[in-house]
Design a protein around this motif. Structure first.
Motif, PDB file in Angstrom:
ATOM      1  N   GLN A 102      32.263  38.558  46.697  1.00 23.11           N
ATOM      2  CA  GLN A 102      31.864  37.768  47.863  1.00 23.11           C
ATOM      3  C   GLN A 102      30.350  37.848  48.069  1.00 23.11           C
ATOM      4  O   GLN A 102      29.731  38.869  47.780  1.00 23.11           O
ATOM      5  N   GLU A 143      29.769  28.594  52.415  1.00 22.25           N
ATOM      6  CA  GLU A 143      31.056  28.816  51.771  1.00 22.25           C
ATOM      7  C   GLU A 143      31.585  30.218  52.037  1.00 22.25           C
ATOM      8  O   GLU A 143      32.788  30.426  52.240  1.00 22.25           O
ATOM      9  N   GLY A 144      30.696  31.223  52.035  1.00 17.92           N
ATOM     10  CA  GLY A 144      31.138  32.586  52.290  1.00 17.92           C
ATOM     11  C   GLY A 144      31.772  32.736  53.658  1.00 17.92           C
ATOM     12  O   GLY A 144      32.810  33.397  53.814  1.00 17.92           O
ATOM     13  N   TYR A 181      29.994  36.027  54.258  1.00 24.49           N
ATOM     14  CA  TYR A 181      31.381  36.500  54.245  1.00 24.49           C
ATOM     15  C   TYR A 181      31.475  37.850  54.952  1.00 24.49           C
ATOM     16  O   TYR A 181      32.309  38.049  55.834  1.00 24.49           O
ATOM     17  N   ARG A 226      33.187  30.324  55.419  1.00 23.13           N
ATOM     18  CA  ARG A 226      34.451  29.573  55.404  1.00 23.13           C
ATOM     19  C   ARG A 226      35.553  30.370  54.693  1.00 23.13           C
ATOM     20  O   ARG A 226      36.711  30.372  55.112  1.00 23.13           O
ATOM     21  N   LYS A 227      35.204  31.055  53.623  1.00 18.82           N
ATOM     22  CA  LYS A 227      36.178  31.870  52.883  1.00 18.82           C
ATOM     23  C   LYS A 227      36.646  33.044  53.738  1.00 18.82           C
ATOM     24  O   LYS A 227      37.851  33.391  53.729  1.00 18.82           O
ATOM     25  N   ALA A 243      39.209  31.763  56.194  1.00 20.13           N
ATOM     26  CA  ALA A 243      40.488  31.497  55.531  1.00 20.13           C
ATOM     27  C   ALA A 243      41.233  32.790  55.231  1.00 20.13           C
ATOM     28  O   ALA A 243      42.448  32.886  55.458  1.00 20.13           O
ATOM     29  N   ASP A 244      40.523  33.789  54.729  1.00 24.81           N
ATOM     30  CA  ASP A 244      41.175  35.061  54.387  1.00 24.81           C
ATOM     31  C   ASP A 244      41.703  35.759  55.634  1.00 24.81           C
ATOM     32  O   ASP A 244      42.817  36.308  55.633  1.00 24.81           O
TER      33      ASP A 244
END
Length: 384
Positions: A260, A351-352, A322, A354-355, A358-359
């Motif tokens: 990440q 993106e980090g 992230y 957003r990930k 989601a996680d």
């Protein structure tokens, strides 16, 4: 066309339980504007004022209830959002509940509304009449409107310092939160700032317990705005928590989050490092540094797990990475009260981030709809 009047007329014409079936162009679809007769496109958030936030429209006895929502492709077949050309919505007329009418009284400026209690029930009248509510609300809105313009630096056309907007003030970029201002106290733009106001109004009206906290505050502007909202409505039983390293962002931590934040360079941007003393002084400039403001200094993995916060009404995440996003969620996500909100500033941009969202949602079985704010920010409501 006056959409609000149209929706109000349809609400009046329907009997209770009657359905209003709607098919409209979907915002963002290539076909939405190719038909010259189209004057409006809608998205998934276009119905909330006719359902949950009906009191903004002056409605009282009845509102709509969203009973069906689906996306349709160009052939009017149900599809995913990525394929959508249209959306299909069914709104059902519903009577408001006593609690909803109480919310309406709180949020609407005009207090001369119908009485829930039958005439034979005696009510104790206040000793003194309340000041004219519409004037109170109007003054509060004027104050907060001005705060938005000042915090964003649009009044003095504060130039940007980022590497992509040319060093010249662009009102469109500033309004959308697409530049980094040189002196303004926030960079999130009008829509994300107004989202804070809308959701704070909602938790106040609904009586959702807890405080406001932002994790990642830069110069403090969003937290300053949140404190201004409490002051505007004379709310003294909630706090604003200002959480930041006050030293910029951390470098990637592969030992904690393998794979990440690889290549993330936010930690190299000196402009993102704003000291605690500077942020406190920014609060002081607006006369908003007081006992309702608390500061949490340190990397989130260190400062947030033991933070003395019992309940949160709004958790606003602005950690970009992230690691910063996940650390904040793991420490605070379970403290958000049912009916409260989680706002993600960087959802559409990093993106980090957003990930991490989601996680976290998958690990905790969260299925609440994520609502877009402006293409970058997003939010969801905690189930309860």
């Amino acid at each position: 066309p006056d959409l609000v009047s149209l929706m109000g007329n349809c609400l009046r014409l329907l009997k209770e339980g009657g359905e209003f079936r709607i098919e409209v162009p979907c915002e963002g679809a290539p076909s939405a504007w190719q038909d010259p007769t189209h004057v409006r496109a809608m998205n998934e958030n276009s119905w909330i004022y006719y359902t949950d936030w009906f009191w903004y429209l002056g409605w009282f006895d009845y509102r709509f209830h969203l009973t069906h929502f689906s996306y349709l492709d160009a052939n009017l077949k149900e599809c995913t959002v990525e394929q959508a050309a249209f959306m299909k919505v069914v709104l059902t007329k519903a009577a408001t509940s006593p609690r909803e009418r109480t919310t309406a009284r709180t949020m609407q400026a005009d207090l001369r509304l119908p009485d829930d209690n039958p005439p034979h029930i005696h009510k104790v009248q206040p000793a003194e009449p309340r000041p004219v509510a519409n004037l109170d609300r109007r003054n509060a809105d004027l104050y907060l409107d001005l705060m938005e313009s000042v915090l964003l630096g649009v009044i003095y056309e504060d130039p940007p310092i980022d590497r992509w907007s040319g060093g010249v003030f662009n009102p469109e970029l500033r309004a959308k939160g697409r530049d980094w201002p040189a002196k303004a106290h926030t960079m999130i733009g009008f829509e994300r700032l107004r989202n804070v106001r809308t959701l704070m109004n909602q938790v106040i009206a609904d009586g959702v317990p807890g405080d406001f906290i932002e994790t990642g505050v830069w110069r403090g502007g969003t937290c300053i705005y949140a404190r201004a909202i409490l002051k505007a409505f004379n709310i003294t039983d909630r706090k604003i928590w200002v959480a930041d390293s006050f030293a910029g962002l951390p470098p990637p931590e592969p030992s904690r989050y393998p794979s990440q934040d690889q290549g993330d360079i936010h930690y190299t941007y000196d402009d993102l490092a704003v000291s605690l003393e500077t942020v406190q002084e920014n609060f002081r400039k607006y006369d908003l540094l007081d006992g309702q403001v608390e500061f949490l200094k340190g990397w989130f993995k260190d400062s947030l797990p033991g933070a003395p916060i019992d309940n949160i009404a709004i958790l606003r995440l602005d950690g970009d990475m992230y690691s910063s996003t996940m650390d904040a969620l793991q420490a605070l996500g379970h403290k958000v009260s049912p009916g409260g909100f989680i706002i993600v500033d960087d959802f559409g941009a990093v993106e980090g981030c957003r990930k991490a969202i989601a996680d976290y949602r998958e690990a905790n079985g969260i299925t609440a709809t994520i609502h877009n704010i402006d293409g970058i920010g997003a939010w969801w409501r905690v189930a309860g």
